[in-house]
Design a protein around this motif. Structure first.
Motif, short mmCIF file in Angstrom:
data_model
loop_
_atom_site.label_atom_id
_atom_site.label_comp_id
_atom_site.label_asym_id
_atom_site.label_seq_id
_atom_site.Cartn_x
_atom_site.Cartn_y
_atom_site.Cartn_z
N UNK A 280 0.78 -0.93 -0.37
CA UNK A 280 0.18 -0.23 0.21
C UNK A 280 1.04 1.38 -0.06
N UNK A 281 1.82 1.20 0.67
CA UNK A 281 2.66 2.54 0.94
C UNK A 281 3.68 2.81 -0.89
N UNK A 282 3.34 1.15 -1.28
CA UNK A 282 4.33 1.79 -2.69
C UNK A 282 2.87 1.91 -3.73
N UNK A 283 2.04 1.54 -3.50
CA UNK A 283 0.74 1.61 -4.17
C UNK A 283 0.86 3.73 -4.49
N UNK A 284 0.50 4.05 -2.85
CA UNK A 284 -0.08 5.32 -2.60
C UNK A 284 1.42 6.20 -3.42
N UNK A 285 2.74 5.59 -3.77
CA UNK A 285 3.68 6.64 -3.96
C UNK A 285 3.67 6.65 -4.91
N UNK A 286 3.35 5.42 -5.51
CA UNK A 286 2.78 5.67 -7.74
C UNK A 286 1.62 7.15 -7.98
N UNK A 287 0.48 7.24 -6.73
CA UNK A 287 -0.78 7.63 -7.50
C UNK A 287 0.17 9.04 -7.06
N UNK A 288 0.82 9.43 -5.77
CA UNK A 288 0.79 10.14 -5.50
C UNK A 288 1.89 11.38 -6.44
N UNK A 289 2.81 9.85 -7.52
CA UNK A 289 3.71 10.94 -7.89
C UNK A 289 2.92 11.30 -8.97
N UNK A 290 1.79 10.15 -9.89
CA UNK A 290 1.34 10.86 -10.63
C UNK A 290 0.88 12.21 -10.67
N UNK A 291 0.03 12.36 -9.50
CA UNK A 291 -0.89 14.03 -8.84
C UNK A 291 0.47 14.64 -9.13
N UNK A 292 1.62 14.33 -8.39
CA UNK A 292 2.36 16.05 -7.74
C UNK A 292 3.44 16.44 -9.68
N UNK A 293 3.12 15.07 -10.60
CA UNK A 293 4.09 15.57 -11.45
C UNK A 293 2.73 16.78 -13.05
N UNK A 294 0.85 15.51 -12.79
CA UNK A 294 0.59 16.58 -13.60
C UNK A 294 0.32 18.02 -13.24
N UNK A 295 0.11 17.80 -11.57
CA UNK A 295 0.03 19.99 -10.99
C UNK A 295 1.09 20.18 -11.06
N UNK A 296 2.25 19.72 -11.39
CA UNK A 296 3.34 20.84 -11.74
C UNK A 296 3.61 20.77 -13.05
#
Length: 381
Positions: A280-296
């Motif tokens: 779950x930790x790694x999964x959340x990291x993936x989703x967070x990375x996708x979201x941050x990259x799009x926001x930036x």
């Protein structure tokens, strides 16, 4: 321009070869589009390549024109399939007798895989395996800038093999001279680990020998130790070649594929219900990375389908699952429209099976085929 073309065909090729942004879905980074258009132009001027590639390029042109935002075109799937079928005939009749023929075969297969993923949705794995299996003796296992389609075919084959627990055709070698791939960015060095994970998965599926299973678990431990600290190389060269938004996506994509490999290895070691917290930790990291990259960057990432699906199956919170389904169209390759639809169904089914303890690993789903590549939807039946 090429001879013996209808006016609408000339228009399609001119669009593909010259219009800025026409390859937005075709490569991961805008900085590669001009180079790919130049490569197309060169290939279409080669007398030996022209008969084989013409129809594949036309099918690709139709695909990218339909995908381009805001482009209206009175073209249905039948029009695209017409050129796909002719290109398929060219692939079947192509004799691979040299390294040049092998590069041509990869180009033809890659163009077909791209177009078929959008227009039809089935058959892509067969094309990839045919092209890679036919050409290995002439080009070996090394990827190069002179053969940009090879890594694309290997990625698609690896994705399919991961789902169906098969052995991929090829384990690539990535020379230090290959820095950034037009689709996989900095991730090429991770593909051999995905290959090894597929081989291990297949071996686990086909053996009950305790000694062999113990050896396979040791190999998984070794892969984890190599992938966990992995970082992309040649980072100092990125500033000179790419803008800030592209650099954000390059680094994020590399992290996603690294986390995806860790998650696959984790699930081969531990079924659902064991060590779920780490997954779950790694999964959340993936989703967070996708979201941050799009926001930036204000732009969706390309060619991150594989790590996104690997991470999505680990989502357990019901509200987050709804949000994950909403993100499918943004995170799964836009050119693979059938895959986007099938992925939503697949994730819903795997989550349901997991909740009811009907499956222990997502790649053991009782629902087949799993739609990472060879997706079949009701509309095709």
């Amino acid at each position: 321009m090429l001879p013996n073309l209808q006016p609408e065909e000339k228009e399609l090729l001119m669009f593909l070869l010259s219009q800025p942004g026409s390859l937005d879905q075709y490569v991961a980074y805008p900085g590669f589009q001009a180079g790919q258009q130049q490569l197309f132009s060169v290939q279409l001027q080669l007398p030996a390549a022209l008969p084989s590639l013409k129809d594949a390029f036309l099918a690709c042109a139709i695909t990218v024109k339909q995908l381009q935002a805001g482009t209206a075109m009175d073209t249905d799937t039948t029009f695209s399939v017409h050129y796909i079928l002719k290109a398929m005939d060219a692939l079947r009749s192509l004799s691979v007798l040299s390294s040049q023929d092998a590069v041509l075969c990869h180009a033809l297969g890659g163009l077909l895989a791209f177009s078929i993923s959008s227009a039809i949705g089935v058959g892509v794995p067969d094309i990839c395996r045919h092209c890679l299996g036919t050409t290995t003796q002439f080009v070996g296992t090394t990827v190069s800038d002179a053969d940009p389609w090879k890594s694309f075919l290997i990625l698609l084959d690896t994705m399919d093999c991961l789902v169906y627990r098969r052995k991929p055709i090829l384990r690539i070698r990535v020379p230090s001279s290959v820095v950034v791939d037009c689709r996989l960015g900095l991730c090429l060095p991770l593909l051999p680990y995905y290959h090894d994970l597929c081989v291990i998965s297949n071996s686990i599926l086909n053996t009950t020998d305790v000694g062999i299973l113990a050896r396979l678990q040791k190999q998984l431990d070794e892969i984890h130790c190599l992938v966990e600290p992995w970082q992309p190389s040649h980072l100092d060269q990125l500033v000179e070649q790419f803008d800030s938004a592209e650099i954000v996506h390059l680094l994020a994509q590399a992290k996603l594929y690294r986390l995806g490999a860790l998650l696959v290895g984790h699930r081969l070691r531990f079924p659902f219900g064991q060590e779920d917290a780490q997954a779950e930790i790694w999964s959340k990291e993936v989703m967070m990375e996708l979201e941050i990259a799009k926001r930036v960057t204000k732009r969706s990432m390309r060619f991150v389908t594989l790590p996104f699906i690997i991470a999505a199956v680990e989502v357990r919170d019901k509200s987050l699952r709804i949000k994950t389904l909403e993100r499918v169209d943004d995170c799964v390759d836009h050119f693979a429209q059938f895959l986007q639809k099938a992925t939503k169904t697949f994730l819903s089914r795997v989550w349901h099976e997991r909740d009811l303890n009907l499956t222990t690993r997502w790649f053991d789903s009782i629902y087949k085929p799993c739609p990472v590549l060879d997706s079949v939807t009701a509309s095709l039946l």
